[in-house]
Enzyme design. Sequence first.
Site, PDB file in Angstrom:
ATOM      1  N   LYS A 218      31.146 -10.883  63.411  1.00 18.14           N
ATOM      2  CA  LYS A 218      32.289 -10.140  63.980  1.00 18.14           C
ATOM      3  C   LYS A 218      31.847  -8.973  64.854  1.00 18.14           C
ATOM      4  O   LYS A 218      30.721  -8.498  64.765  1.00 18.14           O
ATOM      5  CB  LYS A 218      33.230  -9.692  62.860  1.00 18.14           C
ATOM      6  CG  LYS A 218      34.043 -10.892  62.355  1.00 18.14           C
ATOM      7  CD  LYS A 218      35.135 -10.545  61.389  1.00 18.14           C
ATOM      8  CE  LYS A 218      35.906 -11.829  61.051  1.00 18.14           C
ATOM      9  NZ  LYS A 218      36.815 -11.661  59.923  1.00 18.14           N
ATOM     10  N   ARG A 254      32.642 -16.157  53.639  1.00 17.91           N
ATOM     11  CA  ARG A 254      33.066 -17.092  54.709  1.00 17.91           C
ATOM     12  C   ARG A 254      32.138 -16.860  55.901  1.00 17.91           C
ATOM     13  O   ARG A 254      32.208 -15.809  56.537  1.00 17.91           O
ATOM     14  CB  ARG A 254      34.531 -16.817  55.064  1.00 17.91           C
ATOM     15  CG  ARG A 254      35.094 -17.704  56.155  1.00 17.91           C
ATOM     16  CD  ARG A 254      36.520 -17.299  56.510  1.00 17.91           C
ATOM     17  NE  ARG A 254      37.065 -18.181  57.523  1.00 17.91           N
ATOM     18  CZ  ARG A 254      36.853 -18.044  58.830  1.00 17.91           C
ATOM     19  NH1 ARG A 254      36.116 -17.051  59.285  1.00 17.91           N
ATOM     20  NH2 ARG A 254      37.364 -18.891  59.690  1.00 17.91           N
TER      21      ARG A 254
HETATM   22  N1  HH2 Z   1      38.212 -14.393  59.941  1.00 22.85           N
HETATM   23  C1  HH2 Z   1      38.498 -15.250  60.936  1.00 22.85           C
HETATM   24  C2  HH2 Z   1      39.303 -16.376  60.698  1.00 22.85           C
HETATM   25  N2  HH2 Z   1      39.778 -16.649  59.472  1.00 22.85           N
HETATM   26  N3  HH2 Z   1      39.938 -16.093  57.182  1.00 22.85           N
HETATM   27  C3  HH2 Z   1      39.643 -15.269  56.152  1.00 22.85           C
HETATM   28  N4  HH2 Z   1      40.076 -15.553  54.924  1.00 22.85           N
HETATM   29  N5  HH2 Z   1      38.880 -14.139  56.340  1.00 22.85           N
HETATM   30  C4  HH2 Z   1      38.396 -13.793  57.558  1.00 22.85           C
HETATM   31  O1  HH2 Z   1      37.740 -12.734  57.666  1.00 22.85           O
HETATM   32  C5  HH2 Z   1      38.692 -14.646  58.676  1.00 22.85           C
HETATM   33  C6  HH2 Z   1      39.490 -15.811  58.441  1.00 22.85           C
HETATM   34  C7  HH2 Z   1      37.925 -15.018  62.295  1.00 22.85           C
HETATM   35  O2  HH2 Z   1      36.675 -15.659  62.443  1.00 22.85           O
HETATM   36  P1  HH2 Z   1      36.417 -17.079  63.147  1.00 22.85           P
HETATM   37  O3  HH2 Z   1      37.146 -18.177  62.444  1.00 22.85           O
HETATM   38  O4  HH2 Z   1      34.969 -17.299  63.262  1.00 22.85           O
HETATM   39  O5  HH2 Z   1      36.959 -16.903  64.620  1.00 22.85           O
HETATM   40  P2  HH2 Z   1      38.262 -17.413  65.366  1.00 22.85           P
HETATM   41  O6  HH2 Z   1      39.433 -16.862  64.617  1.00 22.85           O
HETATM   42  O7  HH2 Z   1      38.121 -16.856  66.768  1.00 22.85           O
HETATM   43  O8  HH2 Z   1      38.280 -18.910  65.330  1.00 22.85           O
END
Ligand code: HH2
Length: 274
Positions: A218, A254
């Site tokens: 992040k 995660r």
């Molecule tokens: N962060 C993201 C998405 N889903 N779910 C939970 N439970 N906790 C988190 O911190 C969280 C989440 C954002 O990360 P990422 O999926 O890598 O990116 P994007 O939303 O751009 O697909």
Amino acid sequence: MQLGAHQLVLGSRTLVMGILNVTPDSFSDGGLFLDPAKAIDRGLELVAQGADLLDVGGESTRPGAPEVRAEDELARVLPVIAGLVRQCPGVPISIDTTKVAVAQGALEAGAVLVNDVSGLRDPAMAQLVARTGAGACVMHMRGTPKTMQQHAQYADVVAEVIAELHLTIERAGVDRAKLFIDPGIGFAKKLEHNLTLLKNLSALRALGLPIVLGTSRKSFLGTLSGVTDPAQRVAASVASVAIAAVAGAVDVARVHDVAATRQALAVADAIRSR
Ligand code: HH2
């Protein structure tokens, strides 16, 4: 915790949830796994690296991400979930969505956990979880991914996140035996809020529910480390998870980088259990 046919053992070691983004625009891996066959291969790779669960998402939640229609999101995630359920039946699949129709389709395809960054805010989502007996991860956020950074104002971020999670869980009215909570690192949070939450993460234990932590790649880690490419923030990501694990403040990490995280957690969990 029982999730469908899967028994998740919580508390003895920190579990790893591998991130599988089937999107064109996720902040660190957008476009890499939009093709279902590539996404399934990536899921299998994460399992081979030691992922205990897989979190499949078809819509980016990065600040300002455009909304995706439910039918498009379903078209992205369903073939991937179906393929993974067939090819690695021992690994529980989570669906990362805020949409009831997507969660329902995913559960029917074999997912067993709803990871909802809006924290079951839609009563229909809470009802779906209650009715199906699926697991759910309730994450803290204010506003929506489009508006959330306007709401990053706290007098006491730890107390407010705990109080808001408590309210959300009460309102959702779902079985606590199937619930995870998540502080929502980066969601309606500035750098100082992310750091204060991470330092005091074990305060969330007051809610009596297992904790999911998502720091992986992040932007606050980029700010701290000076690493601009999210995919290169592996060491910073792993450090944040390991520190939380030593403090006994995380049940499920995660992450995008499963192998590196598992390596660090072998050490962190051993230290924590002394
Ligand atoms: N962060 C993201 C998405 N889903 N779910 C939970 N439970 N906790 C988190 O911190 C969280 C989440 C954002 O990360 P990422 O999926 O890598 O990116 P994007 O939303 O751009 O697909």
